[in-house]
Design a protein around this motif. Structure first.
Motif, PDB file in Angstrom:
ATOM      1  N   ARG A  95       3.543   5.028  -6.696  1.00 30.31           N
ATOM      2  CA  ARG A  95       4.790   4.480  -6.147  1.00 30.31           C
ATOM      3  C   ARG A  95       4.559   3.223  -5.306  1.00 30.31           C
ATOM      4  NH1 ARG A  95       5.483   9.758  -5.129  1.00 30.31           N
ATOM      5  NH2 ARG A  95       5.190   9.561  -2.887  1.00 30.31           N
ATOM      6  N   ASP A  96       3.471   3.218  -4.548  1.00 35.18           N
ATOM      7  CA  ASP A  96       3.217   2.118  -3.631  1.00 35.18           C
ATOM      8  C   ASP A  96       1.724   1.775  -3.615  1.00 35.18           C
ATOM      9  OD1 ASP A  96       3.356   0.186  -1.674  1.00 35.18           O
ATOM     10  OD2 ASP A  96       4.313   1.475  -0.178  1.00 35.18           O
ATOM     11  N   PRO A  97       1.246   1.127  -4.665  1.00 35.95           N
ATOM     12  CA  PRO A  97      -0.192   0.839  -4.730  1.00 35.95           C
ATOM     13  C   PRO A  97      -0.687  -0.056  -3.594  1.00 35.95           C
ATOM     14  CG  PRO A  97       0.977  -0.229  -6.546  1.00 35.95           C
ATOM     15  CD  PRO A  97       1.965   0.648  -5.838  1.00 35.95           C
ATOM     16  N   TYR A  98       0.198  -0.904  -3.050  1.00 34.18           N
ATOM     17  CA  TYR A  98      -0.211  -1.796  -1.968  1.00 34.18           C
ATOM     18  C   TYR A  98      -0.721  -1.009  -0.762  1.00 34.18           C
ATOM     19  CZ  TYR A  98      -0.118  -5.438   1.571  1.00 34.18           C
ATOM     20  OH  TYR A  98      -0.473  -6.304   2.570  1.00 34.18           O
ATOM     21  N   VAL A  99       0.011   0.035  -0.375  1.00 33.36           N
ATOM     22  CA  VAL A  99      -0.398   0.860   0.767  1.00 33.36           C
ATOM     23  C   VAL A  99      -1.753   1.510   0.493  1.00 33.36           C
ATOM     24  CG1 VAL A  99       0.162   2.953   2.083  1.00 33.36           C
ATOM     25  CG2 VAL A  99       1.939   1.268   1.604  1.00 33.36           C
ATOM     26  N   THR A 100      -1.944   1.956  -0.730  1.00 31.61           N
ATOM     27  CA  THR A 100      -3.218   2.582  -1.103  1.00 31.61           C
ATOM     28  C   THR A 100      -4.367   1.584  -1.000  1.00 31.61           C
ATOM     29  OG1 THR A 100      -2.066   4.125  -2.538  1.00 31.61           O
ATOM     30  CG2 THR A 100      -4.421   3.853  -2.925  1.00 31.61           C
ATOM     31  N   TRP A 101      -4.177   0.379  -1.515  1.00 32.99           N
ATOM     32  CA  TRP A 101      -5.212  -0.656  -1.425  1.00 32.99           C
ATOM     33  C   TRP A 101      -5.484  -1.023   0.029  1.00 32.99           C
ATOM     34  CZ3 TRP A 101      -8.512  -2.120  -4.990  1.00 32.99           C
ATOM     35  CH2 TRP A 101      -8.202  -1.902  -6.334  1.00 32.99           C
ATOM     36  N   GLU A 102      -4.439  -1.146   0.833  1.00 33.29           N
ATOM     37  CA  GLU A 102      -4.604  -1.484   2.240  1.00 33.29           C
ATOM     38  C   GLU A 102      -5.473  -0.442   2.951  1.00 33.29           C
ATOM     39  OE1 GLU A 102      -3.136  -4.170   4.578  1.00 33.29           O
ATOM     40  OE2 GLU A 102      -3.743  -4.880   2.601  1.00 33.29           O
ATOM     41  N   THR A 103      -5.158   0.823   2.725  1.00 30.61           N
ATOM     42  CA  THR A 103      -5.906   1.887   3.389  1.00 30.61           C
ATOM     43  C   THR A 103      -7.322   2.003   2.830  1.00 30.61           C
ATOM     44  OG1 THR A 103      -3.884   3.116   3.800  1.00 30.61           O
ATOM     45  CG2 THR A 103      -5.951   4.361   3.886  1.00 30.61           C
ATOM     46  N   ASN A 104      -7.433   2.116   1.522  1.00 29.28           N
ATOM     47  CA  ASN A 104      -8.732   2.428   0.916  1.00 29.28           C
ATOM     48  C   ASN A 104      -9.695   1.250   0.880  1.00 29.28           C
ATOM     49  OD1 ASN A 104      -7.405   4.812   0.573  1.00 29.28           O
ATOM     50  ND2 ASN A 104      -7.536   4.850  -1.634  1.00 29.28           N
ATOM     51  N   VAL A 105      -9.172   0.059   0.642  1.00 30.10           N
ATOM     52  CA  VAL A 105     -10.064  -1.100   0.546  1.00 30.10           C
ATOM     53  C   VAL A 105     -10.142  -1.842   1.885  1.00 30.10           C
ATOM     54  CG1 VAL A 105     -10.519  -3.273  -0.658  1.00 30.10           C
ATOM     55  CG2 VAL A 105      -9.651  -1.302  -1.932  1.00 30.10           C
ATOM     56  N   ARG A 106      -8.985  -2.286   2.377  1.00 24.14           N
ATOM     57  CA  ARG A 106      -8.999  -3.013   3.647  1.00 24.14           C
ATOM     58  C   ARG A 106      -9.506  -2.130   4.783  1.00 24.14           C
ATOM     59  NH1 ARG A 106      -3.928  -5.230   6.998  1.00 24.14           N
ATOM     60  NH2 ARG A 106      -5.089  -6.286   8.624  1.00 24.14           N
ATOM     61  N   GLY A 107      -9.095  -0.861   4.781  1.00 24.15           N
ATOM     62  CA  GLY A 107      -9.568   0.061   5.811  1.00 24.15           C
ATOM     63  C   GLY A 107     -11.075   0.198   5.803  1.00 24.15           C
ATOM     64  N   THR A 108     -11.662   0.291   4.615  1.00 28.32           N
ATOM     65  CA  THR A 108     -13.117   0.424   4.511  1.00 28.32           C
ATOM     66  C   THR A 108     -13.823  -0.842   4.982  1.00 28.32           C
ATOM     67  OG1 THR A 108     -12.944   2.046   2.739  1.00 28.32           O
ATOM     68  CG2 THR A 108     -15.047   0.877   2.936  1.00 28.32           C
ATOM     69  N   TYR A 109     -13.364  -2.007   4.523  1.00 29.70           N
ATOM     70  CA  TYR A 109     -14.074  -3.213   4.970  1.00 29.70           C
ATOM     71  C   TYR A 109     -13.807  -3.528   6.434  1.00 29.70           C
ATOM     72  CZ  TYR A 109     -10.204  -6.637   4.012  1.00 29.70           C
ATOM     73  OH  TYR A 109      -9.039  -7.346   3.991  1.00 29.70           O
ATOM     74  N   SER A 110     -12.676  -3.108   6.972  1.00 27.12           N
ATOM     75  CA  SER A 110     -12.432  -3.281   8.414  1.00 27.12           C
ATOM     76  C   SER A 110     -13.410  -2.433   9.225  1.00 27.12           C
ATOM     77  CB  SER A 110     -10.997  -2.897   8.765  1.00 27.12           C
ATOM     78  OG  SER A 110     -10.089  -3.792   8.167  1.00 27.12           O
ATOM     79  N   LEU A 111     -13.627  -1.203   8.783  1.00 24.84           N
ATOM     80  CA  LEU A 111     -14.593  -0.336   9.456  1.00 24.84           C
ATOM     81  C   LEU A 111     -16.002  -0.906   9.348  1.00 24.84           C
ATOM     82  CD1 LEU A 111     -15.344   2.299  10.926  1.00 24.84           C
ATOM     83  CD2 LEU A 111     -15.514   3.376   8.665  1.00 24.84           C
ATOM     84  N   MET A 112     -16.384  -1.349   8.166  1.00 24.68           N
ATOM     85  CA  MET A 112     -17.731  -1.897   7.976  1.00 24.68           C
ATOM     86  C   MET A 112     -17.939  -3.143   8.842  1.00 24.68           C
ATOM     87  SD  MET A 112     -19.266   0.137   6.055  1.00 24.68           S
ATOM     88  CE  MET A 112     -18.431   1.653   5.674  1.00 24.68           C
ATOM     89  N   GLU A 113     -16.914  -3.989   8.942  1.00 25.79           N
ATOM     90  CA  GLU A 113     -17.022  -5.194   9.770  1.00 25.79           C
ATOM     91  C   GLU A 113     -17.080  -4.836  11.250  1.00 25.79           C
ATOM     92  OE1 GLU A 113     -17.301  -9.368  10.553  1.00 25.79           O
ATOM     93  OE2 GLU A 113     -17.912  -8.026   8.937  1.00 25.79           O
ATOM     94  N   ALA A 114     -16.292  -3.868  11.684  1.00 22.70           N
ATOM     95  CA  ALA A 114     -16.342  -3.423  13.084  1.00 22.70           C
ATOM     96  C   ALA A 114     -17.730  -2.892  13.415  1.00 22.70           C
ATOM     97  CB  ALA A 114     -15.279  -2.350  13.331  1.00 22.70           C
ATOM     98  N   ILE A 115     -18.327  -2.163  12.493  1.00 22.35           N
ATOM     99  CA  ILE A 115     -19.686  -1.648  12.689  1.00 22.35           C
ATOM    100  C   ILE A 115     -20.695  -2.796  12.727  1.00 22.35           C
ATOM    101  CG2 ILE A 115     -21.543  -0.332  11.577  1.00 22.35           C
ATOM    102  CD1 ILE A 115     -19.295   1.658  10.680  1.00 22.35           C
ATOM    103  N   ARG A 116     -20.552  -3.740  11.808  1.00 21.43           N
ATOM    104  CA  ARG A 116     -21.475  -4.879  11.742  1.00 21.43           C
ATOM    105  C   ARG A 116     -21.451  -5.705  13.029  1.00 21.43           C
ATOM    106  NH1 ARG A 116     -21.873 -10.165  10.915  1.00 21.43           N
ATOM    107  NH2 ARG A 116     -19.614 -10.456  10.913  1.00 21.43           N
TER     108      ARG A 116
END
Length: 139
Positions: A95-116
């Motif tokens: 129904r809303d692939p944008y929200v899924t991409w935001e959470t699963n992809v952007r969320g993951t790279y945001s966490l990885m960048e915060a860790i880095r």
């Protein structure tokens, strides 16, 4: 391995899910100091049903919010991160692939960048997912 987790400072994203709640429960029995990140409070989850939320530091927020993630990592002095958070509901993704991409992809790279960006390096990052994140396989 029995004493490995004793006093380790662990962050679990997606702690409100089935795997996150069980991981939290196990790490607490091993003596870890657990911090959990949740987007939505689900009082029917294991985390709340077994009152594990009372034994940990629980932070509500968005996985996509890199500044909040950096704050959590710094304030809680996180050493090990289990990244389990994801939008896994196939119906929502359809129904809303944008929200899924935001959470699963952007969320993951945001966490990885915060860790880095942390001055004190995280010792380990464990990233796990569910088969649900990939959708249904046609028969």
């Amino acid at each position: 391995m029995k004493y490995f987790w004793n006093n380790k400072r662990v962050l679990i994203t997606g702690i409100n899910g089935f795997i996150g709640g069980n991981l939290c429960k196990k790490l607490l029995t091993e003596g870890a100091n657990v911090t959990g990140l949740i987007r939505n409070k689900n009082e029917k989850s294991l985390l709340f049903a077994e009152k594990l939320n009372k034994k940990i530091t629980l932070t509500q927020g968005s996985l996509e919010d890199k500044n909040n993630l950096k704050r959590i990592l710094l304030e809680q002095n996180i050493e090990i991160c289990f990244h389990l958070a994801a939008q896994v509901e196939v119906g929502i993704a359809e129904r809303d692939p944008y929200v899924t991409w935001e959470t699963n992809v952007r969320g993951t790279y945001s966490l990885m960048e915060a860790i880095r960006e942390q001055k004190k390096k995280i010792k380990a990052i464990i990233v796990a997912s569910s088969d649900k994140a990939y959708g249904n396989y046609p028969k």
